[in-house]
Enzyme design. Structure first.
Site, short mmCIF file in Angstrom:
data_model
loop_
_atom_site.label_atom_id
_atom_site.label_comp_id
_atom_site.label_asym_id
_atom_site.label_seq_id
_atom_site.Cartn_x
_atom_site.Cartn_y
_atom_site.Cartn_z
N HIS A 17 0.83 3.90 3.98
CA HIS A 17 1.15 4.89 5.14
C HIS A 17 0.29 5.58 6.41
CE1 HIS A 17 4.18 5.27 1.43
NE2 HIS A 17 4.50 5.06 2.50
N ARG A 89 3.64 -5.34 5.51
CA ARG A 89 2.89 -5.33 4.71
C ARG A 89 2.46 -7.05 4.88
NH1 ARG A 89 4.33 -1.08 0.27
NH2 ARG A 89 6.41 -2.52 0.40
N SER A 127 3.94 2.60 -3.19
CA SER A 127 3.62 4.41 -3.77
C SER A 127 3.97 2.93 -5.01
CB SER A 127 5.00 4.45 -3.88
OG SER A 127 4.58 4.97 -2.21
#
Ligand code: PNS
Length: 157
Positions: A17, A89, A127
C-alpha cells in the site's frame, strides 16, 4: 491542488500500500487515504486501529486519513478529489478493478480512476496473506511497517 482518494480496507496497511501511495504522491499534491467498510468482509483491526497504523506509517507525507461508508464516488466528490487511485498487483486484480472503475465512472464521470502498479516484490502481498502468516507465527520483515508487525503479533499472541 490535485487531490486523489486511495480507498481500501487497510486491515492492516502493508508496504505494498505504501509503495502505491508514494507513487501516487508523484502525480497528486495530496492523497486522502479512505478506509472503507466492505460489508462482506470481517476485519481484524477496528477503524481507529487502522487509522492509527496508517497515521504512523505516513508521517510527514501530504496525506489525510479518513473513513467512509456508502459510495466511494460521493466521498471523493465531497473531498474535492479529481481521482481515485488503485494499486494493481497481478492479473487477478484486474477484472474486479476494471468493473469497479467503469461503475465509478458511470456514477461520476468527473472522477478518473488511476491505476498504479506496485513494485514487483509486492505483487504477491496482500493484507489477507499477511494476517495468515502472522496468525501462524511467521516473520513479516520487509512486508509491513514495524509497528504493524508488533500490532499483528499482539493480536495473535
Ligand atoms: O479493496 P478492498 O479492501 O476490498 O476495499 C474495500 C472498499 C470498502 C474500499 C471497497 O469495497 C470500496 O471502494 N467500496 C465502495 C463501494 C462503492 O462505491 N461501490 C460502487 C462502485 S464499485
Amino acid at each position: 491542488m490535485n487531490i486523489a482518494v486511495m480507498p481500501g480496507s487497510f486491515d492492516p496497511v502493508t508496504n505494498g500500500h505504501l509503495d502505491v501511495l508514494e507513487r501516487a504522491l508523484k502525480i497528486f499534491d495530496k492523497v486522502i487515504i479512505a478506509i472503507g467498510e466492505n460489508p462482506r468482509k470481517q476485519y481484524l483491526f477496528s477503524v481507529d486501529e487502522r487509522k492509527a497504523m496508517l497515521r504512523q506509517a505516513t508521517k510527514g507525507l501530504p496525506v489525510e486519513i479518513d473513513h467512509f461508508s456508502g459510495l466511494l464516488t460521493d466521498f471523493a466528490k465531497n473531498k474535492g478529489a479529481v481521482a481515485i487511485v488503485k494499486g494493481l498487483r497481478a492479473v487477478s486484480d484486474f477484472e474486479y478493478e476494471f468493473q469497479a472503475a467503469l461503475m465509478n465512472r458511470k456514477l461520476d464521470n468527473e472522477i478518473e480512476t488511476v491505476f498504479v502498479m506496485t513494485r514487483g516484490m509486492y505483487c504477491y502481498l496482500s493484507s489477507s496473506i499477511v494476517k495468515e502468516v502472522a496468525s501462524l507465527g511467521g516473520k513479516l520483515t520487509g512486508l509491513v511497517p514495524k509497528q504493524v508487525e508488533s500490532a499483528l503479533r499482539k493480536k495473535f499472541s
